[in-house]
Design an enzyme around this catalytic site. Structure first.
Site, PDB file in Angstrom:
ATOM      1  N   GLU A   1       0.857  -1.193   0.000  1.00 24.79           N
ATOM      2  CA  GLU A   1       0.000   0.000   0.000  1.00 24.79           C
ATOM      3  C   GLU A   1       0.897   1.248   0.000  1.00 24.79           C
ATOM      4  OE1 GLU A   1      -3.283   1.155  -0.077  1.00 24.79           O
ATOM      5  OE2 GLU A   1      -2.055   2.984   0.030  1.00 24.79           O
ATOM      6  N   LYS A   2       0.786   2.048  -1.041  1.00 21.49           N
ATOM      7  CA  LYS A   2       1.705   3.175  -1.217  1.00 21.49           C
ATOM      8  C   LYS A   2       1.530   4.296  -0.198  1.00 21.49           C
ATOM      9  CE  LYS A   2      -0.985   5.485  -4.866  1.00 21.49           C
ATOM     10  NZ  LYS A   2      -2.014   4.454  -5.110  1.00 21.49           N
ATOM     11  N   HIS A   3       0.424   4.323   0.554  1.00 22.23           N
ATOM     12  CA  HIS A   3       0.228   5.402   1.527  1.00 22.23           C
ATOM     13  C   HIS A   3       0.839   5.137   2.895  1.00 22.23           C
ATOM     14  CE1 HIS A   3      -3.011   6.541  -1.303  1.00 22.23           C
ATOM     15  NE2 HIS A   3      -2.706   7.746  -0.923  1.00 22.23           N
TER      16      HIS A   3
ATOM     17  N   HIS B   1       4.179   7.046  -4.422  1.00 23.24           N
ATOM     18  CA  HIS B   1       2.908   7.770  -4.358  1.00 23.24           C
ATOM     19  C   HIS B   1       2.998   8.949  -5.327  1.00 23.24           C
ATOM     20  CE1 HIS B   1      -0.220  10.467  -2.887  1.00 23.24           C
ATOM     21  NE2 HIS B   1      -0.791   9.393  -2.386  1.00 23.24           N
TER      22      HIS B   1
ATOM     23  N   HIS C   1      -2.936  15.736  -6.220  1.00 26.77           N
ATOM     24  CA  HIS C   1      -2.858  14.522  -5.398  1.00 26.77           C
ATOM     25  C   HIS C   1      -1.433  14.343  -4.865  1.00 26.77           C
ATOM     26  CE1 HIS C   1      -3.110   9.811  -5.383  1.00 26.77           C
ATOM     27  NE2 HIS C   1      -3.153  10.308  -4.168  1.00 26.77           N
TER      28      HIS C   1
ATOM     29  N   CYS D   1      -2.663  12.136   2.966  1.00 27.90           N
ATOM     30  CA  CYS D   1      -2.758  12.326   1.519  1.00 27.90           C
ATOM     31  C   CYS D   1      -3.960  13.237   1.286  1.00 27.90           C
ATOM     32  CB  CYS D   1      -2.975  10.989   0.814  1.00 27.90           C
ATOM     33  SG  CYS D   1      -3.459  11.179  -0.925  1.00 27.90           S
TER      34      CYS D   1
ATOM     35  N   HIS E   1      -6.663  10.848  -0.169  1.00 29.19           N
ATOM     36  CA  HIS E   1      -6.859   9.507   0.407  1.00 29.19           C
ATOM     37  C   HIS E   1      -6.732   9.486   1.930  1.00 29.19           C
ATOM     38  CE1 HIS E   1      -5.645   8.339  -3.835  1.00 29.19           C
ATOM     39  NE2 HIS E   1      -6.824   7.778  -3.690  1.00 29.19           N
TER      40      HIS E   1
HETATM   41 FE   LIG Z   1      -2.980   9.270  -2.253  1.00 28.01          FE
END
Ligand SMILES: [Fe+3]
Ligand SMILES: [Fe+3]
Ligand SMILES: [Fe+3]
Ligand SMILES: [Fe+3]
Lengths: 132, 132, 132, 132
Positions: free
Chosen positions: D16-18, D46, D52, D116, D119
């Site tokens: 998961e990139k976050h 990310h 974003h 984010c 997100h």
């Molecule tokens: Fe994001």
């Protein structure tokens, strides 16, 4: 993993001086600016000294039924009597209270998180509807 | 060294939408809490979009005749319509306006610095006296 | 209007413990990530106590020949020994040093501004070129 | 009250990139400065665009067996290609990575929270011991 959420304390602001109080309408018109006031110590004042004070309040909004949370604002209170002459000798104190102005287009929950430099993280929340 | 000071823009807020406007009493009672409101775009509204918005206002206080400047607060406006669906599709907009509460024990100058994400730093200032 | 710029102090970091030191390449490749380190007290350590500490460093970039300044980052150092047991009894100290990672596509000037809670604002700057 | 804790997402940073990744020693000497690096997107990058991006990382420390949590630092990444010419035309990008320097005198848990802009909130944590 337990998570930082377990460290964010909740309490009744009428009994606990750290709990943020969120003041805003129960329902707002979509896209129309409204005021939100968040303050600490409304019933029982919190100290504001160089050694012990509220550092900031961050406000988030979670739209009802959605996955992600948005940040509304981050408000830092920087003056606590600091001075070259020694603690609590300085000319500036910033009280833990802020009024911001915002717009919403969906209903959801406002979350306020505050940080006391020695008593940690505290939160409260308030639902907000979109007026028909 | 030229310094960042040369990059902090000044302008008449009645003609320039980026200049912060400081609202507070001209004189206050030492040690007594008072409200300070700082806003952007009072005469000419500033855009508030995902691509172009006011990110924050920082307030400083310089006591008259002293050497060092104090920070009163740093107020970030975080909602600008960002969303997974694309820019300006989100449910939250935070307007560039803040009301804080502070106490002073000396006269001096309040400085407000704001930051537009594409038009940079802007400032204004207001003298404040201690009422006899 | 004199402006906050007159309150942002400049000094040789080899002699003055508040002056930020900017470490980064003299020239970088456009669009390629590079590290920037900014620290306070490189030659003469600055105190880090509940009563006296560096609160933050903000980094700006001004592209050569352009009108507006951009913000690179704002880095807050929050631990200064605060505790319920009293000042300087706490378990956490955050030192005034930060390494960030950034990309540039134009040459210009990096500005670092730091804030000591009792000695105010200090700045330094460093030119950065785009490698051919 | 459900609380903001339920909105702070947790995930394996390898998938998961976050999810923030905390790099620091497993054990440190009491009172001796050490580096902590926190970054986002270590395995899966990310995006970093005007629309974003990762806005900030906040780091907290909770001493083992104690009641209150301390803040270590709050690190904002401000450059995301914003420009008068339009989104993603600007000269500055700040990557979501920070290296700070801190001291501890007690064992406990480091918590990193990142935000984010579309997100929301994400967290991770890492235990840290005091070396004998
Ligand atoms: Fe994001
Ligand atoms: Fe407290
Ligand atoms: Fe603008
Ligand atoms: Fe100092």
């Amino acid at each position: 993993m337990s998570g930082i959420g377990e460290r964010i304390q909740q309490a009744d602001w009428k009994k606990e001086k750290h709990a943020p109080v969120i003041h805003c309408p129960d329902a707002v018109v979509a896209g129309q600016a409204f005021e939100i006031k968040v303050n600490i110590g409304e019933e029982i004042a919190h100290p504001n000294t160089t050694e012990h004070h509220i550092s900031y309040i961050t406000v988030f909004f979670h739209p009802e039924g959605e996955k992600f949370t948005y940040q509304v604002g981050h408000f830092e209170f920087s003056g606590h009597g600091e001075a070259v002459a020694g603690p609590n000798q300085g000319p500036v104190y910033t009280e833990p209270s802020v009024v911001a102005m915002m717009k919403l287009s969906k209903p959801g929950t406002l979350h306020a998180v505050s940080f006391c430099n020695i008593h940690g993280l505290w939160e409260s929340e308030k639902e907000i509807k979109i007026a028909a």
